[in-house]
Motif scaffolding. Structure first.
Motif, PDB file in Angstrom:
ATOM      1  N   PHE A  22     -98.170  19.495 -14.167  1.00 19.21           N
ATOM      2  CA  PHE A  22     -97.787  19.619 -15.578  1.00 19.21           C
ATOM      3  C   PHE A  22     -98.997  19.457 -16.486  1.00 19.21           C
ATOM      4  O   PHE A  22     -99.235  20.249 -17.384  1.00 19.21           O
ATOM      5  CB  PHE A  22     -96.721  18.569 -15.913  1.00 19.21           C
ATOM      6  CG  PHE A  22     -96.510  18.378 -17.387  1.00 19.21           C
ATOM      7  CD1 PHE A  22     -96.083  19.427 -18.181  1.00 19.21           C
ATOM      8  CD2 PHE A  22     -96.752  17.154 -17.978  1.00 19.21           C
ATOM      9  CE1 PHE A  22     -95.895  19.258 -19.535  1.00 19.21           C
ATOM     10  CE2 PHE A  22     -96.567  16.981 -19.326  1.00 19.21           C
ATOM     11  CZ  PHE A  22     -96.137  18.029 -20.107  1.00 19.21           C
ATOM     12  N   ARG A  23     -99.781  18.427 -16.199  1.00 20.10           N
ATOM     13  CA  ARG A  23    -100.949  18.209 -17.060  1.00 20.10           C
ATOM     14  C   ARG A  23    -101.926  19.372 -16.984  1.00 20.10           C
ATOM     15  O   ARG A  23    -102.529  19.753 -17.979  1.00 20.10           O
ATOM     16  CB  ARG A  23    -101.655  16.920 -16.657  1.00 20.10           C
ATOM     17  CG  ARG A  23    -100.914  15.703 -17.176  1.00 20.10           C
ATOM     18  CD  ARG A  23    -101.734  14.472 -16.957  1.00 20.10           C
ATOM     19  NE  ARG A  23    -100.874  13.326 -16.781  1.00 20.10           N
ATOM     20  CZ  ARG A  23    -101.259  12.198 -16.188  1.00 20.10           C
ATOM     21  NH1 ARG A  23    -102.484  12.095 -15.700  1.00 20.10           N
ATOM     22  NH2 ARG A  23    -100.439  11.199 -16.080  1.00 20.10           N
ATOM     23  N   VAL A  24    -102.054  19.899 -15.780  1.00 17.80           N
ATOM     24  CA  VAL A  24    -102.988  21.006 -15.629  1.00 17.80           C
ATOM     25  C   VAL A  24    -102.492  22.227 -16.387  1.00 17.80           C
ATOM     26  O   VAL A  24    -103.236  22.853 -17.144  1.00 17.80           O
ATOM     27  CB  VAL A  24    -103.187  21.335 -14.132  1.00 17.80           C
ATOM     28  CG1 VAL A  24    -103.867  22.674 -13.980  1.00 17.80           C
ATOM     29  CG2 VAL A  24    -104.002  20.256 -13.466  1.00 17.80           C
ATOM     30  N   VAL A  25    -101.226  22.535 -16.202  1.00 22.17           N
ATOM     31  CA  VAL A  25    -100.682  23.720 -16.867  1.00 22.17           C
ATOM     32  C   VAL A  25    -100.783  23.569 -18.372  1.00 22.17           C
ATOM     33  O   VAL A  25    -101.114  24.502 -19.094  1.00 22.17           O
ATOM     34  CB  VAL A  25     -99.207  23.941 -16.444  1.00 22.17           C
ATOM     35  CG1 VAL A  25     -98.564  25.003 -17.319  1.00 22.17           C
ATOM     36  CG2 VAL A  25     -99.142  24.366 -15.005  1.00 22.17           C
ATOM     37  N   LEU A  34     -97.070  33.074 -20.768  1.00 18.95           N
ATOM     38  CA  LEU A  34     -97.200  32.511 -19.422  1.00 18.95           C
ATOM     39  C   LEU A  34     -97.078  31.002 -19.464  1.00 18.95           C
ATOM     40  O   LEU A  34     -96.385  30.381 -18.666  1.00 18.95           O
ATOM     41  CB  LEU A  34     -98.549  32.908 -18.825  1.00 18.95           C
ATOM     42  CG  LEU A  34     -98.696  34.363 -18.422  1.00 18.95           C
ATOM     43  CD1 LEU A  34    -100.087  34.594 -17.870  1.00 18.95           C
ATOM     44  CD2 LEU A  34     -97.660  34.731 -17.383  1.00 18.95           C
ATOM     45  N   LYS A  35     -97.764  30.430 -20.439  1.00 19.43           N
ATOM     46  CA  LYS A  35     -97.762  28.971 -20.507  1.00 19.43           C
ATOM     47  C   LYS A  35     -96.361  28.461 -20.760  1.00 19.43           C
ATOM     48  O   LYS A  35     -95.899  27.517 -20.120  1.00 19.43           O
ATOM     49  CB  LYS A  35     -98.707  28.520 -21.621  1.00 19.43           C
ATOM     50  CG  LYS A  35     -99.082  27.060 -21.504  1.00 19.43           C
ATOM     51  CD  LYS A  35    -100.007  26.659 -22.622  1.00 19.43           C
ATOM     52  CE  LYS A  35    -101.296  26.126 -22.063  1.00 19.43           C
ATOM     53  NZ  LYS A  35    -102.183  25.591 -23.083  1.00 19.43           N
ATOM     54  N   LEU A  36     -95.692  29.095 -21.675  1.00 16.59           N
ATOM     55  CA  LEU A  36     -94.344  28.667 -22.002  1.00 16.59           C
ATOM     56  C   LEU A  36     -93.433  28.730 -20.787  1.00 16.59           C
ATOM     57  O   LEU A  36     -92.755  27.757 -20.436  1.00 16.59           O
ATOM     58  CB  LEU A  36     -93.798  29.570 -23.119  1.00 16.59           C
ATOM     59  CG  LEU A  36     -92.332  29.447 -23.464  1.00 16.59           C
ATOM     60  CD1 LEU A  36     -92.017  28.032 -23.878  1.00 16.59           C
ATOM     61  CD2 LEU A  36     -92.003  30.400 -24.597  1.00 16.59           C
ATOM     62  N   GLU A  37     -93.479  29.865 -20.104  1.00 13.32           N
ATOM     63  CA  GLU A  37     -92.608  30.020 -18.943  1.00 13.32           C
ATOM     64  C   GLU A  37     -92.972  29.020 -17.856  1.00 13.32           C
ATOM     65  O   GLU A  37     -92.097  28.440 -17.204  1.00 13.32           O
ATOM     66  CB  GLU A  37     -92.705  31.445 -18.401  1.00 13.32           C
ATOM     67  CG  GLU A  37     -91.945  32.461 -19.212  1.00 13.32           C
ATOM     68  CD  GLU A  37     -90.433  32.259 -19.124  1.00 13.32           C
ATOM     69  OE1 GLU A  37     -89.962  31.894 -18.038  1.00 13.32           O
ATOM     70  OE2 GLU A  37     -89.740  32.443 -20.144  1.00 13.32           O
ATOM     71  N   GLU A  39     -90.601  26.233 -16.178  1.00 13.77           N
ATOM     72  CA  GLU A  39     -90.292  26.129 -14.750  1.00 13.77           C
ATOM     73  C   GLU A  39     -90.706  24.771 -14.202  1.00 13.77           C
ATOM     74  O   GLU A  39     -90.008  24.171 -13.388  1.00 13.77           O
ATOM     75  CB  GLU A  39     -90.979  27.248 -13.972  1.00 13.77           C
ATOM     76  CG  GLU A  39     -90.458  28.640 -14.277  1.00 13.77           C
ATOM     77  CD  GLU A  39     -88.952  28.770 -14.044  1.00 13.77           C
ATOM     78  OE1 GLU A  39     -88.389  27.942 -13.304  1.00 13.77           O
ATOM     79  OE2 GLU A  39     -88.339  29.687 -14.629  1.00 13.77           O
ATOM     80  N   THR A  40     -91.853  24.289 -14.648  1.00  8.45           N
ATOM     81  CA  THR A  40     -92.287  22.967 -14.199  1.00  8.45           C
ATOM     82  C   THR A  40     -91.256  21.917 -14.580  1.00  8.45           C
ATOM     83  O   THR A  40     -90.933  21.029 -13.796  1.00  8.45           O
ATOM     84  CB  THR A  40     -93.638  22.602 -14.846  1.00  8.45           C
ATOM     85  OG1 THR A  40     -94.486  23.710 -14.788  1.00  8.45           O
ATOM     86  CG2 THR A  40     -94.262  21.435 -14.151  1.00  8.45           C
ATOM     87  N   PHE A  66     -93.745  30.812 -10.556  1.00  8.49           N
ATOM     88  CA  PHE A  66     -94.944  31.121 -11.341  1.00  8.49           C
ATOM     89  C   PHE A  66     -95.362  32.567 -11.084  1.00  8.49           C
ATOM     90  O   PHE A  66     -95.672  33.326 -12.007  1.00  8.49           O
ATOM     91  CB  PHE A  66     -96.104  30.200 -10.951  1.00  8.49           C
ATOM     92  CG  PHE A  66     -96.015  28.824 -11.551  1.00  8.49           C
ATOM     93  CD1 PHE A  66     -94.951  28.464 -12.364  1.00  8.49           C
ATOM     94  CD2 PHE A  66     -97.004  27.886 -11.316  1.00  8.49           C
ATOM     95  CE1 PHE A  66     -94.873  27.210 -12.916  1.00  8.49           C
ATOM     96  CE2 PHE A  66     -96.944  26.632 -11.867  1.00  8.49           C
ATOM     97  CZ  PHE A  66     -95.874  26.289 -12.663  1.00  8.49           C
ATOM     98  N   ALA A  67     -95.366  32.903  -9.792  1.00  7.29           N
ATOM     99  CA  ALA A  67     -95.801  34.250  -9.431  1.00  7.29           C
ATOM    100  C   ALA A  67     -94.872  35.291 -10.033  1.00  7.29           C
ATOM    101  O   ALA A  67     -95.316  36.344 -10.514  1.00  7.29           O
ATOM    102  CB  ALA A  67     -95.835  34.386  -7.911  1.00  7.29           C
TER     103      ALA A  67
END
Lengths: 619, 336
Positions: free
Chosen positions: B282-285, B294-297, B301-302, B326-327
């Motif tokens: 989570f922190r990385v994303v 992309l970030k939002l999705e 999902e996370t 993610f993919a």
């Protein structure tokens, strides 16, 4: 101004002696309220003694009256005092060096006359009329001597009574709880300390009022001494038995007292009190009313009158607060004047005011030392429009953040090169870069609870979406619903996981709104509304309370039937059988059971409620 | 700040015993790091006296307790011992105690300078029952000319409204990375800790805006390895290495799904629990630089994966599934 009841100073934290309080008005400014003559005489006149005397822990003297002056001289004395008082008061407006006082402003600016009250005129008039009537009423009247004041905290319930008492020249007797004995102390007691529960003490007190009210030196002279009893501190009870006892005690008081008695009850939202075992004010209120008390409900103080008071205080403190700040404090206090004044006092602690009288520019920010070490991200102060978070629950910065998310300001030029972008997106999903910080950062500065943020976004976002862009609305609402789902989360949560779930939910909500709102409505002035959802939930909850209550009234036998059964089967049946049976039901709700059932239900129904809402908005 | 560090640098012989969190706890309000607005106001109080009742609220490790203690010390100086009553969650703070102890204290006679008041500090006030808070209500009002209250809590909404109404609320937010870094540098210099910059960066990453944790991690790394670099920090703090996780995300975004999966497998085999992995993920994303959609999705999902893991479905399959999602997100978003 001869008679002044002895005031015992509890803590000599003031470096000054109490006795010196009678000098000229100019010397009065820097004293504690107890030593300032204006105050203490006011107390003598009104009898509202906030300063308890020192006493042994055994719990004597729980009812305080100022020592009665001989009643015939009282009126004259009072006149004199009030004259003196108003003189002092004028003085208060004039004198300049107030800044160094060490009182809380809340105490310092306690309303001392009716004109100063921020409460709505009509309410004050109501209370005053009632009190006047009661004070004039013949002694023998039975019942109807009690007034219940309700309202949320800080709307001036007690202040009103005190001011009116002062105005009418009546003595105000307050119930002050004595210092109790610790249970542990009691167990090792060889010192003769006796453990008395608060409830018991309260009962004793009430008993005494009922018995001895007549013995006040009233009937001896022609002029009756006016006494008002104010009960502000109703003991905390937990559990049914204790609540029933309290109820019985109060009912007894209401039915038999012959002195005007004012009970002030503070409402607070039930969702916020975390243990349901406590009495809730609504039960108590209905109980008191059932016993025949007259009720006057206080509304939150209006923003304008709060503002007026704040401006007056600023003037007297010689602090030129920016209009905007006052406005924001007034709004965010949510009708709680006490908190507004507290906040004002805090915000008037302006570091710049002392450190740099010469350089008053707002850009010169905070602390000099740290500036060199840590690069400031934002200049602190008025330039950033919002000084800093305050307010009881909704913070100022919360609105700031919401505004940012909703207005969704972006760079207009979309000239970034698609070819150079390492990962090209579909046209539809591409967005220009944001003209603001990262949403997470804004969120962390907003200090709002995530639930609040999402609710606000949900309520307001549709205003900001272009009328044609239904697709956008779909996207936004679906993201919000997902954020909501994330928030509700799992059943087993530790602090850490909950914390993370909240963070994620917040970013999903904020980013969802930002991303989804691709066609921002042309910027107009929108006020941000507070979520209707909350009202719905509240009324839903009270409805359910009502239903449960009725159920307990009609049948005490079936405990295990569930809520939907009651609504779908039980109530229709009941209505069908006895349509005329509309007698006022007993207001004594078995408290603990009702509470726990309610909690079980809350989760399932809360989410149901929201779904309904979504549907309506999506249509 | 410099003053604080020099004041708190005793002989090196006894340095091993004291936690650095305590050793470098600022003793003056001015030295508290971050939240400059709140701190500046508290400084004014420290200078002028007449402290209003305060509620300090904010996440852990942001300096609430520190600033209130420092404030009390500065206000009361030598009479701190008799004029301050400090109660925290570990003390008995039931109804009785609030009524008895606090009230007794409020009635106590202490000679103080004008403008100073006795202070009752209630740390972790959100853990007080609402009954106890109710009992506090009147006490606060009646003794306000001799006794002031300072409550520290994580969430101010757990304080009942009547108390909130009687207090000014001071909000603390998480410290920024620069602020933590600034303080770490001072400690590092005072303790002569050998370090490389990316070690400190790692500490800041693990601390996530929590100064206490940052100092603890620094000390733990130092006493374990005598050298602060990235590897040692993550060994001590035992979190999945963010670089590793970052690579994983990068692989997914580049379409190298197999590699991402094997990286995940590697992490999992190292013994990290799914909760650990997902927290780091989570922190990385959150900090990864990628397109907004992309970030939002991915965050979404996370979040769902995290929820399932918290519900007890902490299997490897969930994590792989997350990568697969993610993919998928990437595939749907990619321009043809």
């Amino acid at each position: 101004m001869g008679k002044r009841p002895p005031v015992v100073v509890l803590s000599s934290s003031s470096g000054e002696d109490d006795g010196g309080g009678r000098r000229g008005p100019s010397a009065r400014r820097s004293r504690t309220p107890a030593s300032a003559p204006a105050r203490s005489q006011f107390q003598a006149a009104s009898g509202s003694k906030k300063k308890p005397r020192r006493e042994s822990s055994a719990g004597r003297g729980r009812r305080r009256c100022s020592e009665p002056a001989a009643s015939d001289s009282l009126k004259a004395e009072f006149d004199m005092l009030s004259e003196d008082f108003s003189e002092c008061f004028d003085d208060l407006g004039m004198s300049g060096s107030i800044r160094k006082t060490k009182e809380l402003w809340v105490d310092k600016y306690t309303p001392r006359s009716l004109a100063e009250l921020a409460v709505h005129k009509k309410k004050v008039e109501d209370v005053k009329k009632w009190l006047e009537e009661m004070l004039m009423a013949p002694k023998q009247t039975v019942g109807g001597w009690t007034l219940v004041l309700t309202g949320q905290t800080g709307v001036g319930k007690s202040a009103t009574v005190k001011a009116i008492a002062a105005d009418l020249g009546a003595d105000l007797c307050e119930w002050t709880t004595p210092v109790p004995t610790l249970w542990a102390e009691h167990l090792h007691a060889n010192s003769g300390l006796r453990y008395i529960s608060k409830l018991e003490e309260f009962e004793n007190f009430v008993e005494k009022i009922r018995k001895y009210a007549m013995l006040c030196p009233t009937s001896t002279k022609s002029k009756r001494k006016l006494i008002i009893i104010l009960i502000d501190d109703i003991p905390v009870t937990s559990g049914n038995a204790a609540f029933a006892r309290l109820g019985k005690c109060l009912t007894g008081l209401i039915q038999s007292t012959q002195v005007p008695t004012v009970i002030s009850l503070t409402h607070y939202h039930k969702s916020e009190s975390n243990d349901t075992a406590m009495w809730n004010s609504e039960d108590l209120e209905s109980l008191l009313q059932g016993a025949g008390a007259h009720k006057i409900a206080f509304n939150p103080v209006t923003t304008n009158s709060i503002k007026k008071i704040l401006i007056r205080i600023c003037k007297e403190e010689i602090y030129d607060a920016p209009e905007e700040l006052l406005h924001q404090i007034a709004i965010s206090s949510g009708g709680d004047i006490r908190h507004a004044i507290m906040s004002l006092q805090y915000y008037c602690l302006d570091p710049r005011r002392h450190s740099s009288a010469l350089a008053t520019s707002a850009t010169r920010a905070g602390s000099k030392r740290r500036d060199s070490l840590v690069p400031r991200q934002e200049s602190y102060g008025l330039s950033s429009a919002l000084p800093s978070p305050c307010g009881r629950d909704e913070t100022l910065t919360l609105f700031h953040a919401l505004g940012k998310f909703l207005h969704n300001k972006r760079e207009t030029n979309c000239d970034f090169d698609i070819d150079l972008d390492p990962f090209p997106l579909k046209e539809k999903l591409r967005r220009n870069s944001l003209k603001m910080d990262v949403p997470e950062k804004i969120l962390s500065q907003a200090h709002g609870k995530v639930r609040t943020v999402t609710d606000f976004l949900h309520e307001n976002v549709l205003d900001f979406i272009d009328d044609e862009a239904v697709d956008d609305a779909w996207v936004v609402v679906s993201y919000l619903s997902e954020a909501d789902c994330l928030l509700t989360g799992s059943l087993f949560t530790s602090y850490n996981s909950e914390n993370m779930a909240q963070l994620i939910a917040a970013s999903v909500a904020a980013r969802g709104v930002l991303f989804g709102n691709a066609h921002v409505a042309p910027s107009r002035w929108h006020t941000i509304r507070s979520p209707k959802l909350w009202q719905t939930e509240q009324s839903f909850r009270s409805n359910k309370d009502q239903v449960l209550k009725e159920r307990f009234d009609c049948s005490s036998s079936c405990v295990s039937c569930n809520f939907s059964d009651i609504v779908t089967e039980f109530r229709p049946l009941e209505r069908w059988i006895g349509p005329r049976n509309d007698e006022p039901r007993s207001s004594l709700l078995p408290h603990g059971i009702g509470g726990s059932l309610l909690v079980d239900k809350l989760d399932a129904d809360g989410s149901l409620d929201e779904e309904d809402d979504d549907e309506i908005e999506e249509c | 700040m410099a003053a604080a560090s020099s004041a708190a640098a005793p002989a090196p012989a006894d340095t091993y015993d004291i936690p650095w969190v305590e050793k470098y706890r600022p003793t003056r309000v001015a030295d508290v790091v971050g939240n400059s607005d709140a701190v500046a106001r508290l400084e004014v109080i420290a200078r002028d006296g007449n402290m209003p009742n305060l509620i300090l609220s904010g996440p852990p490790g942001t300096g609430k307790t520190t600033s209130i203690l420092a404030l009390a010390h500065e206000l009361l100086g030598p009479s701190y011992r008799e004029a301050v009553l400090e109660l925290n969650a570990s003390d008995d703070r039931g109804l009785d105690v609030v009524r008895n102890k606090i009230k007794m204290f409020a009635q106590k006679k202490v000679t103080l300078q004008p403008g100073r008041h006795k202070i009752v500090i209630l740390d972790e006030a959100d853990s007080m029952t609402s009954g106890a808070q109710q009992a506090l209500r009147r006490t606060m009002e009646i003794y306000s000319n001799t006794t002031r209250f300072a409550l520290a809590c994580n969430t101010s909404s757990k304080i009942i409204e009547p108390i909130q109404s009687r207090c000014a609320i001071v909000r603390f937010s998480r410290l920024s990375d620069q602020e933590i870094l600034g303080r770490l540098m001072i400690v590092v210099a005072a303790e002569k800790v050998p370090y490389v910059p990316d070690g400190l960066e790692a500490i800041i990453f693990t601390a996530d805006g929590d100064m206490r944790q940052a100092l603890n991690n620094l000390q733990a790394t130092f006493s374990g390895f005598r050298f602060v670099n990235q590897e040692n920090v993550f060994k001590v703090c035992d979190q999945p290495h963010p670089l590793h996780v970052k690579n994983m995300v990068k692989n997914v975004l580049d379409g190298k799904f197999d590699e991402a999966c094997s990286a995940l497998k590697q992490l999992y085999d190292l013994g990290y629990s799914p909760t650990d992995i997902i927290t780091t993920l989570f922190r990385v994303v959150k900090n990864y630089d990628m397109a907004e959609y992309l970030k939002l999705e991915m965050l979404k999902e996370t979040g769902f994966a995290h929820m399932r893991i918290c519900d007890g479905v902490g299997s490897f399959l969930q994590l792989s599934g997350l990568l697969a999602k993610f993919a998928l997100v990437r595939e749907t978003a990619k321009a043809p």
